[in-house]
Scaffold this active site. Structure first.
Site, PDB file in Angstrom:
ATOM      1  CB  ALA A   1       8.539   0.099   7.457  1.00 54.16           C
ATOM      2  CD  GLN A   2       7.694  -3.411   1.031  1.00 54.57           C
ATOM      3  OE1 GLN A   2       8.623  -2.840   0.459  1.00 54.57           O
ATOM      4  NE2 GLN A   2       7.067  -4.451   0.493  1.00 54.57           N
ATOM      5  CB  VAL A   3       2.105   0.035   4.663  1.00 57.02           C
ATOM      6  CG1 VAL A   3       0.716  -0.262   5.220  1.00 57.02           C
ATOM      7  CG2 VAL A   3       2.901   0.882   5.648  1.00 57.02           C
TER       8      VAL A   3
ATOM      9  CG  ASP B   1       5.997  14.612   8.379  1.00 58.48           C
ATOM     10  OD1 ASP B   1       6.049  15.755   7.900  1.00 58.48           O
ATOM     11  OD2 ASP B   1       6.295  13.586   7.731  1.00 58.48           O
TER      12      ASP B   1
ATOM     13  CB  SER C   1      14.254   4.542   3.325  1.00 53.08           C
ATOM     14  OG  SER C   1      13.917   5.386   4.413  1.00 53.08           O
TER      15      SER C   1
ATOM     16  CE  LYS D   1       5.711   2.433   9.031  1.00 56.74           C
ATOM     17  NZ  LYS D   1       5.486   3.776   9.614  1.00 56.74           N
TER      18      LYS D   1
ATOM     19  CG  LEU E   1      -2.017   1.008   1.344  1.00 57.20           C
ATOM     20  CD1 LEU E   1      -3.033   0.817   0.231  1.00 57.20           C
ATOM     21  CD2 LEU E   1      -2.698   0.907   2.702  1.00 57.20           C
TER      22      LEU E   1
END
Length: 562
Positions: free
Chosen positions: A142-144, A293, A140, A158, A136
């Site tokens: 993690a990826q979901v 952020d 750099s 995640k 999704l």
């Protein structure tokens, strides 16, 4: 040289790559001054110190940003932290640092499966009814991926990239060494407090590496908004979470970047912008714990003009004392109290002794510049930018916890104006500012402060007799010493010492010249080059003394002698 600072050869390969990238973007002189040139030479790679033609049209901030992108995730994150230091860098540098984003291709899901199953302690088919192998989102660190729990609950998973921690820890070790060398080689860099910036960065990056920290942040934010039906924070499924995996509720809505879709869906842009700003201001001024952020990618718009916050990997925290200082600062601007604002600014810094009179005068002009301006015409970014420029001029710096706050507020205002061009964050601040001031003067808060102060006073009184006895014992033993530190006097003493040394050498040189001249007129004794040897040696020694005197005076006149 940087090789002298390396404690482990395992970082040499990474150092080689970083030096190559710096040279590629025209920072060969920096590589030389850092002592990194031998690293490349010993690796057998030829050095080309000329700049590429395509870099000639780039400003230094642009070249630094591009170099950071090539250096990888650690330096991209470092640049993102630097983008929060509006008190240290000019707008040109901040604009370039803000462009740093993680641009990494996704890892195949099969590369993540072994680590994920190890963290979950079971096969994926036993934990999830379904998991989408297509990510999704990617970054750099993690990826979901989307997934479905056995009970039908939609979640996001995640997953931290395998092997990312050793790479980042190696980069952090190199950064620590580089910062020491930068402080030694570039004197002007010391006023930017690189050690403190790096400390803040390491703390932030290591928190992002630990996905359990993000889960705790998410749950804390959810508790703070538990009574607000307009703000949604994902639920954390703790039974599946760990350092390398984070499982949260999937929020189904319209991503914050889809402004056109949002318009078609019939959202009230003005109301959504107000609710988002009010939520962030509540985090800052009331809770003391805020999303650091708040860009559009971390918002999801829900039906009923509700708003969801996601991705609490980067957060800020303000202690009660710091929140009170922020409130005092904002209130001083509102009521045009320059001395009160200066008091806060001086409380924030530990550098030097700026001219208070001049600072109060310039702060007064700063406040007058914005007083009487219609709220709709005010820009929070301009106000904070002018204030931080004033602080830079007087060598005042912001505490690290406030740099994230200022950056978050500027980002929030920019996002609000994208949603609603008439968005006015200044008018949004006023109600929350009043609430924060009232919170500080609630009876229970005053009572808590009184109890704390009373406890401190009683503790001090209780320890006073023992402290007095200890001091009296030291006085009787003659162990009490008073040290007077007078740097100017020490400098004057050094000047006198050098002057006396030169005077002595001058007198000895003159005596040698006179004595040698007399010896030259006397016949007899050993000869050297046909002349009396003692006379020749005397003139030689006088010449050496004269050269030393001339060199010493030249160094002093050019400011090279300490």
């Amino acid at each position: 040289m940087i090789l002298e600072t390396l404690s482990a050869m395992r970082d040499l390969g990474r150092l080689h790559d970083l030096a190559s990238i710096l040279i590629r973007y025209g920072f060969g002189d920096v590589v030389r001054r850092l002592g990194m040139e031998p690293v490349l030479e010993r690796a057998g790679r030829a050095l080309h110190w000329t700049r590429f033609e395509e870099l000639l049209h780039l400003d230094p901030p642009q070249r630094v940003r591009k170099a950071m992108e090539d250096m990888g995730p650690t330096f991209i994150k470092f640049g993102q932290i630097l983008s929060t230091r509006v008190d240290l860098f000019t707008p040109e540098w901040i604009a370039e640092f803000e462009k740093l984003h993680d641009r990494v291709p996704p890892l195949p899901f099969e590369a993540l499966r072994p680590q994920l199953e190890e963290d979950l302690g079971a096969a994926l088919s036993e934990v999830f009814a379904q998991i989408d192998p297509n990510p999704l989102g990617t970054a750099s660190i993690a990826q979901v991926h989307r997934a479905v729990l056995p009970d039908g609950q939609q979640v996001i998973v995640k997953i931290r990239r395998p092997g990312i921690r050793p790479t980042i820890e190696a980069d952090l070790r190199l950064l620590e060494r580089l910062v020491v060398i930068i402080e030694r080689e570039f004197a002007d860099a010391r006023r930017f407090h690189p050690q403190e910036i790096l400390r803040q960065f390491k703390l932030s990056l290591r928190n992002e590496l630990d996905l359990l920290t993000e889960a705790r942040n998410t749950e804390r934010a959810a508790n703070n908004f538990a009574g607000d039906a307009q703000i949604v924070v994902p639920k954390v499924f703790w039974e599946y979470c760990g350092e390398r995996v984070n499982v949260q509720e999937y929020i189904d809505g319209i991503p914050g970047r889809s402004l056109q879709t949002q318009h078609i869906a019939g959202f009230d842009r003005k109301l959504v912008a107000q609710r988002g700003a009010d939520a962030v201001l509540k985090m800052v001024l009331i809770d003391g714990f805020f999303h650091a952020d708040p860009h559009p990618g971390n918002f999801i718009y829900l039906s009923g003009n509700r708003l969801a916050f996601i991705d609490f990997g980067m957060v800020g925290s303000l202690a009660e004392v710091r929140r009170a200082q922020v409130v005092d600062l904002l209130n001083a601007i509102v009521v045009r109290d320059a001395p009160a604002m200066v008091d806060v600014l001086l409380d924030w810094t530990d550098e030097g002794n700026p001219s208070t009179e001049r600072l109060i005068s310039e702060v007064g002009m700063f406040i007058d510049k914005y007083h009487g301006v219609a709220l709709r015409q005010l820009r929070l970014g301009d106000i904070l930018g002018d204030m931080t420029a004033l602080m830079r001029e007087h060598r005042l710096t912001l505490p690290p916890d406030l740099t994230m706050l200022f950056k978050a507020l500027i980002t929030l205002e920019g996002m609000g104006r994208q949603i609603d061009p008439d968005f006015d964050i200044v008018s949004q601040v006023a109600p929350r500012l009043s609430q924060a001031m009232l919170e500080r003067h609630k009876p229970e808060v005053l009572m808590r402060h009184a109890q704390r102060n009373l406890s401190s006073v009683l503790a001090l009184l209780g320890s006073l007799p023992a402290d007095i006895r200890r001091v009296m014992r030291l006085l009787r033993a003659g162990a009490v010493k008073v040290n007077v530190d007078m740097p100017e006097l020490a400098h004057f003493g050094g000047l006198m010492d050098r002057a006396a040394s030169r005077l002595t050498v001058g007198m000895v040189t003159a005596s040698l010249i006179i004595g040698s001249s007399i010896v030259m007129t006397v016949n007899g004794g050993p000869l050297l080059f046909g002349l009396p040897a003692l006379g020749v040696l005397g003139f030689t020694a006088a010449g050496v003394g004269g050269v030393w005197l001339l060199a010493s005076m030249w160094r002093t006149s050019h400011g090279d002698e300490r």
